[in-house]
Design an enzyme around this catalytic site. Structure first.
Site, PDB file in Angstrom:
ATOM      1  CG  HIS A   1      -2.804   6.087   4.764  1.00 57.13           C
ATOM      2  ND1 HIS A   1      -2.639   7.147   3.902  1.00 57.13           N
ATOM      3  CD2 HIS A   1      -2.540   4.977   4.025  1.00 57.13           C
ATOM      4  CE1 HIS A   1      -2.280   6.701   2.711  1.00 57.13           C
ATOM      5  NE2 HIS A   1      -2.214   5.383   2.760  1.00 57.13           N
TER       6      HIS A   1
ATOM      7  CG  ASP B   1       3.636   5.888 -11.328  1.00 62.80           C
ATOM      8  OD1 ASP B   1       3.729   5.641 -12.549  1.00 62.80           O
ATOM      9  OD2 ASP B   1       4.028   6.959 -10.819  1.00 62.80           O
TER      10      ASP B   1
ATOM     11  CG  HIS C   1      -5.893   2.210   0.765  1.00 58.60           C
ATOM     12  ND1 HIS C   1      -6.095   2.761   2.008  1.00 58.60           N
ATOM     13  CD2 HIS C   1      -4.651   2.596   0.369  1.00 58.60           C
ATOM     14  CE1 HIS C   1      -5.023   3.456   2.350  1.00 58.60           C
ATOM     15  NE2 HIS C   1      -4.126   3.361   1.378  1.00 58.60           N
TER      16      HIS C   1
ATOM     17  CG  ASP D   1     -16.411  -7.788  -6.175  1.00 53.56           C
ATOM     18  OD1 ASP D   1     -17.452  -7.210  -6.535  1.00 53.56           O
ATOM     19  OD2 ASP D   1     -16.371  -8.987  -5.830  1.00 53.56           O
TER      20      ASP D   1
ATOM     21  CG  ASP E   1       4.109  11.502  -8.556  1.00 54.96           C
ATOM     22  OD1 ASP E   1       4.388  10.317  -8.840  1.00 54.96           O
ATOM     23  OD2 ASP E   1       4.054  11.928  -7.399  1.00 54.96           O
TER      24      ASP E   1
ATOM     25  CG  HIS F   1      -0.358   0.472   1.771  1.00 50.75           C
ATOM     26  ND1 HIS F   1      -0.063   1.010   3.009  1.00 50.75           N
ATOM     27  CD2 HIS F   1      -1.050   1.446   1.103  1.00 50.75           C
ATOM     28  CE1 HIS F   1      -0.553   2.244   3.073  1.00 50.75           C
ATOM     29  NE2 HIS F   1      -1.147   2.527   1.921  1.00 50.75           N
ATOM     30  CD  GLU F   2      -1.931   1.640  -2.659  1.00 51.59           C
ATOM     31  OE1 GLU F   2      -3.107   2.092  -2.635  1.00 51.59           O
ATOM     32  OE2 GLU F   2      -0.958   2.299  -2.239  1.00 51.59           O
TER      33      GLU F   2
END
Length: 477
Positions: A228, A198, A222, A158, A175, A218-219
């Site tokens: 947020h 990253d 999501h 998942d 980036d 945190h991620e």
């Protein structure tokens, strides 16, 4: 020599042009940054690019104001130095929206047991450190929801967890070092639910680089469906907040409210803190729980619940219920007095200690412990102390703070002794707490101090008050 003044003037003109050119370049760079930031995180349409460099453009001013309000900046509508500084900070790559917001359409997992897979690793950390931090990050969300997680080692999970650099196949390239640290997708099939980190960042277990546990927690918020938050203390705030210690990785009440809006509270534990009983209606003349003038005598946690004591009664608050229960103290613990002064839980001993006057009691769930009450002076207080105003147990340090008038003592729960060098002034070590305390307790790594109808949320790592709330804000009033 007649040409010397002219040469000097030319030199002055040429030299003075350099700062002007640099200033113009800086302004151009800032405007480019603004355009990119508003497009990525604040839904600025491509058709609005032509207005970005017009400082008085109404739509751009509104977007800047929206950004400033969301990130907790002074709302000026101008590209001031504070705004530019914030735009240069490291952050999550997911766009911003207001309050503890879910993704459009409120996507969530239709099941409560989820699988995850760590597809690859960074060279910055040992593999077992990444494994441990991912497990801890999921546990943070698991503790306040019905969700459970298990790891798989092959196939499609998942939640697929990946380290990558630059373009990595999802049309949202990273980036390089700094700025965007990671991004994740809301619940659903395919790439949805996945979290990407990253690998150009320097990932660490502490604050020497980018703390992986903090960003992973945190991620994964999501991945479970949260967007947020505007709350700067929330785990779901978009900017990377440098760790002040391991205890910093925690949920705020805003995070808990957000995730429970999707999945609800955790199921009742088979090891219930106290036997369930029929809640009692408030007695005549008792302050209603949503009365703005409500204050408390004492507050303590008890096996994941919070008990708010007032006169002969207490409110029992759990994360499984929105409305707290209301009970007489005597219906659970017949020997405890009413109008208690202070209370705190030592989680490592599974005990709550209750104080009134110069005596204290110990309870464990529904049971009152034998050998009590005892005198408070057996803890090491001087004879001048006749009562305790409030107490907090710090789980991380295994210390208890006792507050008396304008001073406090600290008790070592491991050694069972009062520490030397006390008392100390409350105002010096707890800046912003300068009122006489009625009650206190710890939750999500914050200390909550109560004085009358006011409540002060205090960050013990940053040593500052982060929010001032009504005392009964825990009751969803």
């Amino acid at each position: 020599m007649k040409n010397l003044p002219i040469l000097l003037l030319l030199c002055v003109a040429a030299c003075s042009a350099y700062p002007l050119d640099r200033s113009a370049r800086d302004e151009d760079s800032n405007m480019d940054l603004l355009q990119d930031y508003l497009e990525k995180y604040y839904d600025l349409g491509k058709e609005m690019r032509q207005y970005v460099r017009r400082k008085d453009s109404g739509p751009i001013v509104k977007k800047i104001q929206e950004m400033q309000k969301f990130l907790g900046l002074k709302v000026t509508g101008k590209l001031d130095s504070d705004t530019v500084e914030v735009m240069h900070k490291s952050r999550c790559g997911v766009p911003d929206v207001g309050h503890f917001t879910t993704f459009p359409g409120m996507p969530k997992w239709s099941k409560t047991h989820l699988t995850y897979r760590i597809v690859n690793y960074t060279e910055d950390l040992p593999r077992d450190a990444v494994d441990s931090d991912v497990e801890k990050a999921l546990k943070i969300w698991e503790e306040v929801t019905p969700l459970t997680f298990s790891r798989i080692y092959e196939g499609e999970a998942d939640i697929m967890i990946t380290f990558a650099v630059r373009e990595h196949g999802d049309f949202f390239p990273f980036d390089g070092p700094g700025k965007v640290l990671a991004h994740a997708y809301p619940p659903g099939p395919g790439v949805n639910g996945d979290a990407h980190f990253d690998d150009d960042e320097h990932w660490t277990k502490d604050a020497s680089g980018i703390n992986f546990l903090l960003v992973a927690a945190h991620e994964l918020g999501h991945s479970l469906g949260l967007y947020h938050s505007t709350n700067t203390e929330a785990l779901m705030y978009p900017l990377y907040n440098t760790l002040k210690g391991p205890a910093r990785v925690r949920l705020s009440q805003d995070d808990v409210t957000g995730i429970q809006s999707l999945y609800g509270p955790p199921p009742a534990s088979p090891d219930s803190p106290v036997e369930p009983r029929e809640p009692e209606p408030p007695a005549p003349g008792t302050l209603a729980m949503c009365d703005p003038a409500l204050s408390f005598d004492a507050i303590s946690t008890l096996r994941g619940e919070i008990l708010f004591f007032k006169d002969r009664h207490f409110w029992r608050k759990t994360f499984r219920t929105l409305v707290p229960e209301f009970h007489p103290i005597s219906s659970f613990w017949p020997s405890l007095p009413s109008g208690i002064d202070a209370a705190y839980e030592v989680t490592s001993r599974d005990s709550v200690f209750i104080f009134k006057g110069n005596k204290f009691w110990a309870i464990r769930g529904n049971e009152e412990q034998a050998g009590y009450p005892r005198g408070i002076h057996t803890l090491g207080f001087p004879p001048t102390v006749r009562k305790i105003d409030a107490a907090i147990f710090d789980k991380e340090k295994q210390k208890t703070y006792f507050f008396v008038e304008d001073k406090y003592w600290r008790f070592d729960e491991k050694r069972q002794s009062m520490e030397p060098g006390y008392p100390k002034q409350i105002a010096e070590d707890f800046p912003g707490i300068d009122s006489k305390l009625d009650a206190a307790f710890e939750s999500f790594g914050f200390f909550y101090f109560f004085s009358g109808s006011s409540q002060f949320e205090f960050d013990p790592n940053a040593k500052k008050v982060t929010h001032v709330l009504k005392s009964n804000s825990w009751f969803n009033c």
